[in-house]
Design a protein around this motif. Structure first.
Motif, PDB file in Angstrom:
ATOM      1  N   ALA A   1       0.943  -1.222  -0.060  1.00 30.50           N
ATOM      2  CA  ALA A   1      -0.093  -0.242  -0.292  1.00 30.50           C
ATOM      3  C   ALA A   1       0.592   1.305   0.033  1.00 30.50           C
ATOM      4  O   ALA A   1       1.925   1.398   0.314  1.00 30.50           O
ATOM      5  CB  ALA A   1      -0.843  -0.028   0.976  1.00 30.50           C
ATOM      6  N   PRO A   2       0.202   2.436  -0.995  1.00 31.11           N
ATOM      7  CA  PRO A   2       1.379   3.419  -0.545  1.00 31.11           C
ATOM      8  C   PRO A   2       1.425   4.311   0.770  1.00 31.11           C
ATOM      9  O   PRO A   2       0.064   3.975   1.805  1.00 31.11           O
ATOM     10  CB  PRO A   2       0.444   4.701  -0.720  1.00 31.11           C
ATOM     11  CG  PRO A   2      -0.751   3.884  -1.808  1.00 31.11           C
ATOM     12  CD  PRO A   2      -1.144   2.302  -1.550  1.00 31.11           C
ATOM     13  N   GLY A   3       2.575   4.595   1.241  1.00 32.41           N
ATOM     14  CA  GLY A   3       2.790   5.127   2.606  1.00 32.41           C
ATOM     15  C   GLY A   3       3.511   3.932   3.495  1.00 32.41           C
ATOM     16  O   GLY A   3       4.220   4.367   4.083  1.00 32.41           O
ATOM     17  N   GLN A   4       4.173   2.983   2.781  1.00 32.43           N
ATOM     18  CA  GLN A   4       4.797   1.670   3.086  1.00 32.43           C
ATOM     19  C   GLN A   4       6.052   2.337   3.163  1.00 32.43           C
ATOM     20  O   GLN A   4       7.089   3.190   2.970  1.00 32.43           O
ATOM     21  CB  GLN A   4       5.486   0.687   1.654  1.00 32.43           C
ATOM     22  CG  GLN A   4       6.495   0.175   2.326  1.00 32.43           C
ATOM     23  CD  GLN A   4       6.085  -1.131   3.120  1.00 32.43           C
ATOM     24  OE1 GLN A   4       6.656  -0.687   4.249  1.00 32.43           O
ATOM     25  NE2 GLN A   4       5.369  -1.859   3.407  1.00 32.43           N
ATOM     26  N   THR A   5       6.787   2.728   4.236  1.00 31.11           N
ATOM     27  CA  THR A   5       8.080   3.138   4.881  1.00 31.11           C
ATOM     28  C   THR A   5       9.210   1.973   4.819  1.00 31.11           C
ATOM     29  O   THR A   5      10.238   2.986   4.456  1.00 31.11           O
ATOM     30  CB  THR A   5       7.926   3.433   6.203  1.00 31.11           C
ATOM     31  OG1 THR A   5       7.776   1.784   6.763  1.00 31.11           O
ATOM     32  CG2 THR A   5       6.930   4.720   6.910  1.00 31.11           C
ATOM     33  N   LEU A   6       9.091   1.083   4.351  1.00 32.60           N
ATOM     34  CA  LEU A   6      10.207   0.398   4.118  1.00 32.60           C
ATOM     35  C   LEU A   6      11.196   0.313   2.272  1.00 32.60           C
ATOM     36  O   LEU A   6      10.519   0.358   1.712  1.00 32.60           O
ATOM     37  CB  LEU A   6       9.787  -1.624   4.366  1.00 32.60           C
ATOM     38  CG  LEU A   6      10.987  -2.312   4.256  1.00 32.60           C
ATOM     39  CD1 LEU A   6      12.346  -2.250   5.011  1.00 32.60           C
ATOM     40  CD2 LEU A   6      10.334  -3.426   4.236  1.00 32.60           C
ATOM     41  N   GLN A   7      12.393   0.436   2.598  1.00 30.91           N
ATOM     42  CA  GLN A   7      12.419   1.264   1.011  1.00 30.91           C
ATOM     43  C   GLN A   7      13.283  -0.836   0.540  1.00 30.91           C
ATOM     44  O   GLN A   7      13.249  -1.512   0.797  1.00 30.91           O
ATOM     45  CB  GLN A   7      13.599   1.436   1.467  1.00 30.91           C
ATOM     46  CG  GLN A   7      13.072   3.009   1.298  1.00 30.91           C
ATOM     47  CD  GLN A   7      12.781   3.936   0.667  1.00 30.91           C
ATOM     48  OE1 GLN A   7      12.640   4.333  -0.557  1.00 30.91           O
ATOM     49  NE2 GLN A   7      11.624   4.873   1.181  1.00 30.91           N
ATOM     50  N   ALA A   8      13.663  -0.567  -0.429  1.00 30.98           N
ATOM     51  CA  ALA A   8      13.968  -1.845  -1.163  1.00 30.98           C
ATOM     52  C   ALA A   8      15.192  -2.308  -1.567  1.00 30.98           C
ATOM     53  O   ALA A   8      15.408  -3.591  -0.520  1.00 30.98           O
ATOM     54  CB  ALA A   8      13.252  -1.712  -3.253  1.00 30.98           C
ATOM     55  N   THR A   9      16.035  -1.163  -0.973  1.00 27.87           N
ATOM     56  CA  THR A   9      17.690  -1.291  -0.194  1.00 27.87           C
ATOM     57  C   THR A   9      17.495  -2.055   0.610  1.00 27.87           C
ATOM     58  O   THR A   9      17.772  -2.285   1.333  1.00 27.87           O
ATOM     59  CB  THR A   9      17.985  -0.223   0.085  1.00 27.87           C
ATOM     60  OG1 THR A   9      17.965   0.198  -1.648  1.00 27.87           O
ATOM     61  CG2 THR A   9      19.632   0.250   0.009  1.00 27.87           C
ATOM     62  N   ALA A  10      16.242  -1.056   1.919  1.00 27.01           N
ATOM     63  CA  ALA A  10      17.079  -1.679   3.748  1.00 27.01           C
ATOM     64  C   ALA A  10      16.049  -3.596   2.984  1.00 27.01           C
ATOM     65  O   ALA A  10      16.149  -3.884   4.156  1.00 27.01           O
ATOM     66  CB  ALA A  10      15.295  -0.632   4.393  1.00 27.01           C
TER      67      ALA A  10
END
Length: 193
Positions: free
Chosen positions: A42-51
């Motif tokens: 969902a929009p608003g996801q705080t996890l980045q692909a790099t993390a």
């Protein structure tokens, strides 16, 4: 992919420098997997692909003094990527569970003040529902469940997943159709309860 398999073997033998050599070879592929998974969130996801890549990578590599490190054995680079997909799935499941906890904001939602939509779906609940259904499918048909994990969480094509599971493409096609239907019915049945 041959280089990856050789480096994975070196890691198993305890070569301390092998881990440093592995990340540059697989980083782009893992980053694509992570981006595909996060695009479905969902929009608003705080996890980045790099993390997500870094956390999955840390879970996959044995750590010094870790007794469980001896359990980590990969037969091939496909096996490693399947394990990476599973690690990413577990990370996303853990985050979805965390978001439902009261201490992490429980039932609170972020709302765009310009476009308030009161019928916002609960993606963390959906992913938890999928995980529950996937566990039930694994109890009935582990191969179908593995195929779903590779297709849904790793973003592999039918051909790539069939190769990773060492089954024919036609079997993978049939299993994919069955698993999707089974999961849809299971999840719809759970929502009605």
């Amino acid at each position: 992919m041959n280089d990856v398999t050789h480096i994975l073997s070196a890691i198993e033998r305890g070569d301390p420098r092998a881990g440093e050599q592995l990340l540059p070879l697989i980083y782009d592929e893992l980053r694509k997997l992570a981006a595909q998974k996060l695009a479905q969130e969902a929009p608003g996801q705080t996890l980045q692909a790099t993390a997500l890549v870094h956390e999955a990578y840390l879970r996959l590599l044995p750590r010094a003094g870790d007794d469980a490190a001896t359990d980590k054995h990969w037969d091939s680079s496909w096996h490693f990527f399947a394990a990476a997909a599973e690690a990413m799935r577990r990370i996303l499941i853990d985050r979805a569970r965390d978001k439902r906890r009261l201490k992490r904001g429980g039932g609170w939602r972020r709302l765009n003040l310009e476009q308030i939509d009161l019928s916002v779906n609960e993606p963390p609940a959906e992913i938890l529902l999928l995980d529950t259904a996937l566990q039930k499918l694994a109890a009935e048909d582990a191969e179908c469940a593995d195929l779903v994990k590779l297709r849904f969480f790793a973003g592999l094509t039918i051909e790539e997943a069939a190769k990773a599971l060492d089954i024919s493409t036609s079997t993978a096609d049939n299993d994919w159709l069955y698993a999707r239907s089974w999961l849809r019915l299971e999840m719809e049945g759970h929502e009605k309860k």
